[in-house]
Design a protein around this motif. Structure first.
Motif, PDB file in Angstrom:
ATOM      1  N   GLN A 218      12.905  -4.468 -32.334  1.00 53.26           N
ATOM      2  CA  GLN A 218      12.352  -5.812 -32.191  1.00 53.26           C
ATOM      3  C   GLN A 218      10.842  -5.773 -32.398  1.00 53.26           C
ATOM      4  OE1 GLN A 218      13.673  -7.250 -28.264  1.00 53.26           O
ATOM      5  NE2 GLN A 218      14.586  -8.981 -29.356  1.00 53.26           N
ATOM      6  N   THR A 219      10.327  -6.671 -33.211  1.00 50.41           N
ATOM      7  CA  THR A 219       8.880  -6.765 -33.385  1.00 50.41           C
ATOM      8  C   THR A 219       8.277  -7.405 -32.134  1.00 50.41           C
ATOM      9  OG1 THR A 219       8.910  -8.978 -34.374  1.00 50.41           O
ATOM     10  CG2 THR A 219       9.237  -7.102 -35.860  1.00 50.41           C
ATOM     11  N   LEU A 220       6.954  -7.331 -32.022  1.00 50.79           N
ATOM     12  CA  LEU A 220       6.274  -7.935 -30.873  1.00 50.79           C
ATOM     13  C   LEU A 220       6.537  -9.436 -30.808  1.00 50.79           C
ATOM     14  CD1 LEU A 220       2.825  -6.095 -30.858  1.00 50.79           C
ATOM     15  CD2 LEU A 220       4.762  -5.735 -29.328  1.00 50.79           C
ATOM     16  N   ASN A 221       6.518 -10.097 -31.954  1.00 49.31           N
ATOM     17  CA  ASN A 221       6.771 -11.543 -31.953  1.00 49.31           C
ATOM     18  C   ASN A 221       8.207 -11.861 -31.560  1.00 49.31           C
ATOM     19  OD1 ASN A 221       4.295 -12.868 -32.593  1.00 49.31           O
ATOM     20  ND2 ASN A 221       4.431 -12.047 -34.667  1.00 49.31           N
ATOM     21  N   GLU A 222       9.146 -11.021 -31.968  1.00 48.87           N
ATOM     22  CA  GLU A 222      10.543 -11.228 -31.568  1.00 48.87           C
ATOM     23  C   GLU A 222      10.705 -11.008 -30.069  1.00 48.87           C
ATOM     24  OE1 GLU A 222      12.808  -9.983 -35.748  1.00 48.87           O
ATOM     25  OE2 GLU A 222      12.315  -8.448 -34.271  1.00 48.87           O
ATOM     26  N   GLN A 223      10.013  -9.988 -29.538  1.00 50.97           N
ATOM     27  CA  GLN A 223      10.057  -9.758 -28.089  1.00 50.97           C
ATOM     28  C   GLN A 223       9.443 -10.938 -27.344  1.00 50.97           C
ATOM     29  OE1 GLN A 223       8.681  -5.747 -26.830  1.00 50.97           O
ATOM     30  NE2 GLN A 223       8.861  -5.172 -28.986  1.00 50.97           N
ATOM     31  N   LEU A 224       8.351 -11.489 -27.888  1.00 53.71           N
ATOM     32  CA  LEU A 224       7.700 -12.639 -27.261  1.00 53.71           C
ATOM     33  C   LEU A 224       8.632 -13.842 -27.238  1.00 53.71           C
ATOM     34  CD1 LEU A 224       5.272 -14.164 -26.104  1.00 53.71           C
ATOM     35  CD2 LEU A 224       4.442 -14.479 -28.457  1.00 53.71           C
ATOM     36  N   ASP A 225       9.290 -14.114 -28.362  1.00 53.30           N
ATOM     37  CA  ASP A 225      10.223 -15.244 -28.427  1.00 53.30           C
ATOM     38  C   ASP A 225      11.336 -15.092 -27.396  1.00 53.30           C
ATOM     39  OD1 ASP A 225       8.771 -16.373 -30.458  1.00 53.30           O
ATOM     40  OD2 ASP A 225      10.064 -15.626 -32.073  1.00 53.30           O
ATOM     41  N   GLU A 226      11.831 -13.873 -27.249  1.00 55.86           N
ATOM     42  CA  GLU A 226      12.912 -13.623 -26.288  1.00 55.86           C
ATOM     43  C   GLU A 226      12.418 -13.804 -24.861  1.00 55.86           C
ATOM     44  OE1 GLU A 226      15.116  -9.634 -25.031  1.00 55.86           O
ATOM     45  OE2 GLU A 226      15.789 -10.342 -27.010  1.00 55.86           O
ATOM     46  N   ALA A 227      11.200 -13.314 -24.576  1.00 53.39           N
ATOM     47  CA  ALA A 227      10.642 -13.439 -23.224  1.00 53.39           C
ATOM     48  C   ALA A 227      10.442 -14.908 -22.861  1.00 53.39           C
ATOM     49  CB  ALA A 227       9.325 -12.676 -23.126  1.00 53.39           C
ATOM     50  N   VAL A 228       9.934 -15.708 -23.791  1.00 53.26           N
ATOM     51  CA  VAL A 228       9.727 -17.136 -23.537  1.00 53.26           C
ATOM     52  C   VAL A 228      11.066 -17.835 -23.333  1.00 53.26           C
ATOM     53  CG1 VAL A 228       8.918 -19.302 -24.546  1.00 53.26           C
ATOM     54  CG2 VAL A 228       7.523 -17.234 -24.753  1.00 53.26           C
ATOM     55  N   ALA A 229      12.056 -17.496 -24.179  1.00 58.17           N
ATOM     56  CA  ALA A 229      13.375 -18.121 -24.066  1.00 58.17           C
ATOM     57  C   ALA A 229      14.014 -17.824 -22.720  1.00 58.17           C
ATOM     58  CB  ALA A 229      14.279 -17.643 -25.195  1.00 58.17           C
TER      59      ALA A 229
END
Length: 250
Positions: A218-229
């Motif tokens: 997972q890229t950092l942006n993908e991890q961020l999207d998941e954390a926000v979700a």
């Protein structure tokens, strides 16, 4: 019958540079006056294009392109309609830019491919905003996803060359969403099935190939999207800091 000037005969070029069906071949050569020109081998000969400005080397009304000429005209006459001659010149420029763009992609000159894609998209915007001929507008809009696809590919490969595979993957994800937005806003009435669309599928395949080839999870942006979700806001804040630090110039 007049004898031909042997300097104008291109037989020697065609004999030493074979046409290969199904494969686009292009090259940059130095012309007799010392400037670089782009050549594309086609079945019945070759196309030669300038590498900057209009591919045919013309300067419409002393502008670098017909897009620049029309843009200048619309600054003073915003509601002026496109004339029949304008439409002919626009179509010429579209075709020329297509040929040069696919050559840049074949030569891995990705920044130049992005430049010509941006020019084409701006020309499409101008057609849409200043023409009342819906059929003519649609004849160009039909190719917008294809131009976007080339631009997304090229931008991702620039990121791969200049930065990291993770940057390239994120660029592809961003591009997929741009393409999705276009289909949702413009292509919905045509019943476009975005998930199975060939251009979408090819971008996803490229993204996952890069992920596998360079072992990127997972890229950092993908991890961020998941954390926000998942409403993990503290983790999201830390990820934003990491992304910010990564993007800072060194």
């Amino acid at each position: 019958m007049e004898s031909s000037d042997h300097s104008e005969n291109i037989d020697h070029i065609l004999k030493t540079w074979n046409f290969e069906p199904g494969r686009l071949t292009a090259r940059i050569i130095v012309s007799s006056d010392g400037r670089d020109v782009l050549q594309m081998r086609i079945e019945m000969g070759l196309l030669q294009m300038e590498i900057v400005g209009r591919p045919d080397g013309e300067r419409p009304y002393d502008f670098d392109s017909y897009l620049e000429y029309l843009s200048a005209q619309f600054l003073t006459e915003p509601t002026a309609p496109l004339t029949e001659d304008d439409c002919v010149e626009i179509d010429r420029e579209f075709v020329q830019l297509y040929h040069r763009r696919i050559c840049w992609l074949a030569l891995r000159e990705y920044e130049k491919a992005v430049r010509d894609a941006d020019h084409t998209l701006a020309l499409m915007d101008l057609c849409r905003d200043h023409s009342d001929d819906e059929e003519w507008i649609d004849s160009h809009e039909h190719f917008r996803p294809f131009v976007m696809f080339h631009r997304i590919q090229a931008k991702a490969l620039i990121e791969l060359e200049k930065h990291t595979p993770e940057h390239a993957i994120e660029q592809l994800t961003e591009g997929v969403e741009q393409l999705r937005t276009f289909y949702e806003t413009e292509g919905a009435e045509e019943g476009e099935e975005f998930e199975s669309d060939e251009l979408h599928v090819r971008l996803i395949e490229l993204r996952e190939t890069l992920r596998e080839q360079f072992d990127v999870g997972q890229t950092l942006n993908e991890q961020l999207d998941e954390a926000v979700a998942n409403e993990h806001y503290e983790q999201a804040a830390k990820l934003r800091d990491r992304i910010h630090r990564r993007e800072e110039p060194h």
